[in-house]
Design an enzyme around this catalytic site. Structure first.
Site, PDB file in Angstrom:
ATOM      1  N   THR A   1      13.161 -31.760 -18.453  1.00  0.00           N
ATOM      2  CA  THR A   1      13.785 -31.359 -17.204  1.00  0.00           C
ATOM      3  C   THR A   1      15.107 -32.122 -17.081  1.00  0.00           C
ATOM      4  O   THR A   1      15.491 -32.867 -17.998  1.00  0.00           O
ATOM      5  CB  THR A   1      12.834 -31.575 -16.012  1.00  0.00           C
ATOM      6  OG1 THR A   1      13.414 -30.937 -14.865  1.00  0.00           O
ATOM      7  CG2 THR A   1      12.600 -33.066 -15.715  1.00  0.00           C
TER       8      THR A   1
ATOM      9  N   GLY B   1       2.362 -20.208 -12.633  1.00  0.00           N
ATOM     10  CA  GLY B   1       1.153 -19.477 -13.014  1.00  0.00           C
ATOM     11  C   GLY B   1       0.999 -19.314 -14.527  1.00  0.00           C
ATOM     12  O   GLY B   1       0.032 -18.713 -15.001  1.00  0.00           O
TER      13      GLY B   1
ATOM     14  N   ALA C   1       0.927 -24.617 -11.532  1.00  0.00           N
ATOM     15  CA  ALA C   1       0.854 -24.504 -10.071  1.00  0.00           C
ATOM     16  C   ALA C   1       2.125 -23.887  -9.499  1.00  0.00           C
ATOM     17  O   ALA C   1       2.143 -23.418  -8.363  1.00  0.00           O
ATOM     18  CB  ALA C   1       0.617 -25.886  -9.456  1.00  0.00           C
TER      19      ALA C   1
ATOM     20  N   ALA D   1       8.364 -28.705  -9.508  1.00  0.00           N
ATOM     21  CA  ALA D   1       7.074 -29.385  -9.358  1.00  0.00           C
ATOM     22  C   ALA D   1       6.089 -28.498  -8.598  1.00  0.00           C
ATOM     23  O   ALA D   1       6.475 -27.723  -7.736  1.00  0.00           O
ATOM     24  CB  ALA D   1       7.272 -30.693  -8.601  1.00  0.00           C
ATOM     25  N   GLY D   2       4.813 -28.658  -8.948  1.00  0.00           N
ATOM     26  CA  GLY D   2       3.746 -28.025  -8.180  1.00  0.00           C
ATOM     27  C   GLY D   2       2.627 -29.046  -8.095  1.00  0.00           C
ATOM     28  O   GLY D   2       2.000 -29.344  -9.107  1.00  0.00           O
ATOM     29  N   HIS D   3       2.429 -29.618  -6.942  1.00  0.00           N
ATOM     30  CA  HIS D   3       1.441 -30.694  -6.774  1.00  0.00           C
ATOM     31  C   HIS D   3       0.280 -30.170  -5.933  1.00  0.00           C
ATOM     32  O   HIS D   3       0.469 -29.755  -4.791  1.00  0.00           O
ATOM     33  CB  HIS D   3       2.100 -31.923  -6.123  1.00  0.00           C
ATOM     34  CG  HIS D   3       3.134 -32.568  -7.012  1.00  0.00           C
ATOM     35  ND1 HIS D   3       3.818 -33.704  -6.666  1.00  0.00           N
ATOM     36  CD2 HIS D   3       3.568 -32.226  -8.255  1.00  0.00           C
ATOM     37  CE1 HIS D   3       4.644 -34.027  -7.662  1.00  0.00           C
ATOM     38  NE2 HIS D   3       4.520 -33.147  -8.622  1.00  0.00           N
TER      39      HIS D   3
ATOM     40  N   ASP E   1       1.887 -32.275 -14.463  1.00  0.00           N
ATOM     41  CA  ASP E   1       0.608 -31.687 -14.048  1.00  0.00           C
ATOM     42  C   ASP E   1      -0.586 -32.594 -14.328  1.00  0.00           C
ATOM     43  O   ASP E   1      -1.702 -32.122 -14.565  1.00  0.00           O
ATOM     44  CB  ASP E   1       0.387 -30.321 -14.731  1.00  0.00           C
ATOM     45  CG  ASP E   1       1.520 -29.361 -14.440  1.00  0.00           C
ATOM     46  OD1 ASP E   1       2.105 -29.457 -13.354  1.00  0.00           O
ATOM     47  OD2 ASP E   1       1.806 -28.514 -15.298  1.00  0.00           O
TER      48      ASP E   1
ATOM     49  N   LYS F   1      -0.864 -35.667 -10.013  1.00  0.00           N
ATOM     50  CA  LYS F   1      -0.141 -36.600  -9.128  1.00  0.00           C
ATOM     51  C   LYS F   1      -0.400 -36.303  -7.654  1.00  0.00           C
ATOM     52  O   LYS F   1      -0.629 -37.201  -6.850  1.00  0.00           O
ATOM     53  CB  LYS F   1       1.367 -36.528  -9.422  1.00  0.00           C
ATOM     54  CG  LYS F   1       1.729 -36.940 -10.850  1.00  0.00           C
ATOM     55  CD  LYS F   1       3.199 -36.763 -11.140  1.00  0.00           C
ATOM     56  CE  LYS F   1       3.644 -35.332 -11.234  1.00  0.00           C
ATOM     57  NZ  LYS F   1       3.098 -34.573 -12.376  1.00  0.00           N
TER      58      LYS F   1
HETATM   59  P1  GDP Z   1       0.533 -32.509 -10.481  1.00  0.00           P
HETATM   60  O1  GDP Z   1       1.705 -31.629 -10.732  1.00  0.00           O
HETATM   61  O2  GDP Z   1       0.572 -33.746 -11.298  1.00  0.00           O
HETATM   62  O3  GDP Z   1       0.310 -32.806  -9.027  1.00  0.00           O
HETATM   63  O4  GDP Z   1      -0.749 -31.686 -10.995  1.00  0.00           O
HETATM   64  P2  GDP Z   1      -1.032 -30.128 -10.726  1.00  0.00           P
HETATM   65  O5  GDP Z   1      -1.439 -29.937  -9.332  1.00  0.00           O
HETATM   66  O6  GDP Z   1       0.096 -29.284 -11.230  1.00  0.00           O
HETATM   67  O7  GDP Z   1      -2.208 -29.883 -11.763  1.00  0.00           O
HETATM   68  C1  GDP Z   1      -3.386 -30.587 -11.707  1.00  0.00           C
HETATM   69  C2  GDP Z   1      -4.530 -29.567 -11.560  1.00  0.00           C
HETATM   70  O8  GDP Z   1      -5.752 -30.196 -11.863  1.00  0.00           O
HETATM   71  C3  GDP Z   1      -4.672 -29.056 -10.144  1.00  0.00           C
HETATM   72  O9  GDP Z   1      -5.169 -27.760 -10.176  1.00  0.00           O
HETATM   73  C4  GDP Z   1      -5.710 -30.007  -9.542  1.00  0.00           C
HETATM   74  O10 GDP Z   1      -6.416 -29.433  -8.463  1.00  0.00           O
HETATM   75  C5  GDP Z   1      -6.608 -30.233 -10.716  1.00  0.00           C
HETATM   76  N1  GDP Z   1      -7.268 -31.543 -10.803  1.00  0.00           N
HETATM   77  C6  GDP Z   1      -6.795 -32.762 -10.438  1.00  0.00           C
HETATM   78  N2  GDP Z   1      -7.671 -33.720 -10.783  1.00  0.00           N
HETATM   79  C7  GDP Z   1      -8.713 -33.105 -11.394  1.00  0.00           C
HETATM   80  C8  GDP Z   1      -9.908 -33.564 -12.003  1.00  0.00           C
HETATM   81  O11 GDP Z   1     -10.197 -34.748 -12.089  1.00  0.00           O
HETATM   82  N3  GDP Z   1     -10.739 -32.604 -12.541  1.00  0.00           N
HETATM   83  C9  GDP Z   1     -10.440 -31.291 -12.500  1.00  0.00           C
HETATM   84  N4  GDP Z   1     -11.315 -30.440 -13.052  1.00  0.00           N
HETATM   85  N5  GDP Z   1      -9.335 -30.826 -11.925  1.00  0.00           N
HETATM   86  C10 GDP Z   1      -8.464 -31.717 -11.399  1.00  0.00           C
HETATM   87  P1  IMO Z   2       4.893 -31.340 -11.869  1.00  0.00           P
HETATM   88  O1  IMO Z   2       5.609 -32.229 -10.894  1.00  0.00           O
HETATM   89  C1  IMO Z   2       4.850 -29.390 -15.768  1.00  0.00           C
HETATM   90  C2  IMO Z   2       8.719 -28.136 -17.413  1.00  0.00           C
HETATM   91  C3  IMO Z   2       8.978 -26.657 -17.522  1.00  0.00           C
HETATM   92  C4  IMO Z   2       9.912 -26.633 -18.731  1.00  0.00           C
HETATM   93  C5  IMO Z   2      10.735 -27.890 -18.527  1.00  0.00           C
HETATM   94  C6  IMO Z   2      12.067 -27.653 -17.828  1.00  0.00           C
HETATM   95  O2  IMO Z   2       4.082 -30.280 -11.212  1.00  0.00           O
HETATM   96  O3  IMO Z   2       4.152 -32.135 -12.875  1.00  0.00           O
HETATM   97  P2  IMO Z   2      12.847 -27.048 -15.360  1.00  0.00           P
HETATM   98  O4  IMO Z   2      12.358 -26.011 -14.408  1.00  0.00           O
HETATM   99  O5  IMO Z   2      12.738 -28.428 -14.859  1.00  0.00           O
HETATM  100  O6  IMO Z   2      14.206 -26.736 -15.898  1.00  0.00           O
HETATM  101  O7  IMO Z   2      11.860 -26.920 -16.640  1.00  0.00           O
HETATM  102  O8  IMO Z   2       9.952 -28.767 -17.725  1.00  0.00           O
HETATM  103  N1  IMO Z   2       8.346 -28.606 -16.048  1.00  0.00           N
HETATM  104  C7  IMO Z   2       7.106 -28.963 -15.702  1.00  0.00           C
HETATM  105  N2  IMO Z   2       5.941 -28.930 -16.405  1.00  0.00           N
HETATM  106  N3  IMO Z   2       4.864 -29.890 -14.512  1.00  0.00           N
HETATM  107  C8  IMO Z   2       6.018 -29.942 -13.799  1.00  0.00           C
HETATM  108  O9  IMO Z   2       6.098 -30.547 -12.600  1.00  0.00           O
HETATM  109  C9  IMO Z   2       7.201 -29.433 -14.378  1.00  0.00           C
HETATM  110  N4  IMO Z   2       8.479 -29.323 -13.965  1.00  0.00           N
HETATM  111  C10 IMO Z   2       9.167 -28.813 -15.001  1.00  0.00           C
HETATM  112  O10 IMO Z   2       7.789 -25.954 -17.760  1.00  0.00           O
HETATM  113  O11 IMO Z   2       9.169 -26.796 -19.902  1.00  0.00           O
HETATM  114 MG    MG Z   3       2.143 -29.663 -11.274  1.00  0.00          MG
END
Ligand code: GDP
Ligand code: IMO
Ligand code: MG
Length: 423
Positions: free
Chosen positions: A239, A302, A299, A39-41, A13, A16
């Protein structure tokens, strides 16, 4: 040409999705190489927020090919839901998406096994996203899995039945209270398989080889983060895939000497979702502020993310393992308003000061040692270039660059595409 990598350096998170979306204009192909719908991007542009789980984050760019590599595990049901969301935005994914025949399928019973395993573990649970990731990779390495390429074979449903039956026996073995209606889950699954089959399946390693030969550029998009890596993360709270640079080689079929830039992405503080050690975790008002201002909710699930100060010991380790060549610091804007900021620069490990990541980072062994920095009060979210940065932010950035000996090339100051500062 080479394959550039973008990898999360913490517990996932890091942001990316946002950065891959931005970098896509420089690449012909964006490829996911491991993980799956755990993953949740998140991507934010034109006033809209999109969350991708399996589909690469280059999908909103018309010209890029988006490849789901052999190292990824696919849940057809979640994948179909992602496609439906793309339909709402008139994305021509049939033209731009490719799926590796060698990627593995997550079956409904993999999800049930994940749930049964977590229930059985009780307090010791991993905190899995319950998407069936662990059981699917277990079947992959156990040589029992079903791959996307199998869907082109006549008798794949026989293979499916045998595996699902075996899973049901395994679920019963756990002796946990897990209610499910497999028939319903299977109807949904087989419907989604039909949607998946409308997409283009390819021998992706050959596709990548030819693309590189033609001089095309490829960006590999990591999922999760280095501290969740099956080998190098905080095992067993990790993971089930290699989230680090080496995972891109096996997850796409590219040789190590074809890797170019390694972009390492980190938050200006640290978050973690799920169980497991987290030395710099905060249980006070500062942690609560980071969570609130940073909107730190998963993402995918929740769940609220645990928050803490930046851990330079862990970050240095991640840079080493991955061979990071450029850094990107995200969410600097969230730290505006803190009077004092802290960075963990060493650990007190069983009475000794150390600067490397030891085998065990549980709280009983490790106490973080912090260096303090003056905070800044300026709002960063409207800044357009780094000449507007407050001195305290520049000090924070310079300190990290010096300690890690890697340049920070991007500072992100908000979730939107436009809130991105190149240095
Ligand atoms: P990912 O899994 O690495 O793609 O990251 P996530 O999407 O799970 O979580 C990143 C969260 O931070 C998302 O809600 C983005 O919209 C938000 N985000 C990304 N860059 C920034 C930033 O520079 N500032 C803030 N406030 N939010 C950001
Ligand atoms: P992105 O790509 C944050 C965490 C889970 C749990 C552990 C194992 O959005 O960064 P799994 O479902 O893989 O068996 O869970 O890894 N986890 C993540 N935490 N971002 C993620 O992906 C994750 N994918 C898995 O919360 O602790
Ligand atoms: Mg994520």
């Amino acid at each position: 040409m080479t394959v550039d990598l973008l990898l999360g350096l913490q517990w996932g998170d890091e942001g990316k999705g946002k950065i891959v979306d931005i970098l896509t204009t420089n690449y012909n192909i964006i490829a996911r190489f491991q993980g799956g719908p755990n993953a949740g991007h998140t991507l934010v542009f034109n006033g809209m927020k999109h969350v991708l789980h399996t589909i690469p984050s280059g999908i909103f760019h018309e010209k890029a090919i988006n490849l789901v590599g052999n190292g990824v595990v696919i849940d057809p049901v979640i994948f179909k839901n992602e496609l439906i969301k793309l339909d709402e935005h008139h994305i021509d994914y049939k033209k731009s998406l490719r799926i590796s025949r060698k990627s593995h399928l997550i079956l409904p019973t993999h999800r049930l096994l994940d749930a049964a395993s977590e229930i059985a573990k009780g307090k010791a649970k991993i905190g899995s996203t319950l998407k069936g990731i662990g059981p699917t990779y277990m079947d992959k390495t156990g040589r029992n899995g079903i791959r996307v390429g199998d869907l082109e074979l006549e008798h794949w449903k026989k293979k499916y039945r045998a595996l699902a039956n075996k899973h049901e026996r395994m679920i019963a073995f756990y002796k946990v209270d897990l209610q499910y209606n497999l028939e319903e889950l299977e109807t949904e699954f087989f419907n989604a398989i039909e949607t998946l089959k409308e997409l283009t399946f390819i021998d992706s390693e050959e596709y990548i080889y030819q693309a590189l030969k033609k001089g095309e550029s490829i960006l590999a998009e990591g999922a999760q983060g280095s501290l969740l890596d099956i080998d190098f993360g905080t095992y067993p709270f990790v993971t089930s895939s290699n989230t680090t640079a080496a995972g891109a080689c096996t997850g796409l079929g590219v040789a190590p000497n074809q890797i170019g830039e390694v972009y390492g992405i980190f938050k200006a503080y640290t978050t973690r979702v799920g169980s497991g050690p987290f030395p710099t975790e905060l249980f006070d008002e500062d942690g609560e502020t980071m969570g609130r201002v940073g909107n730190e909710f998963g993402a995918t699930t929740g769940r609220s993310r645990r928050c803490g100060w930046l851990d330079l010991v862990a970050l240095r380790y991640a840079c080493q393992i991955n061979g990071v060549t450029q850094l990107m610091m995200m969410k600097g804007d969230v730290l505006s308003g803190f009077k004092t900021l802290k960075i963990c620069t060493a650990y007190n490990y069983k009475g000794e000061t150390i600067t490397h990541l030891p085998y065990n980072i549980e709280a009983e062994n490790v106490t973080p040692i912090y260096t303090e920095f003056n905070g800044w009060s300026e709002d960063l979210t409207t800044m357009k270039n780094d000449s507007q940065f407050p001195k305290e932010l520049n000090d924070y950035i310079s300190f990290l660059e010096e300690e890690l000996d890697i340049p920070i090339k991007i500072v992100s100051v908000g979730p939107d595409r436009k809130q991105t500062i190149f240095r």
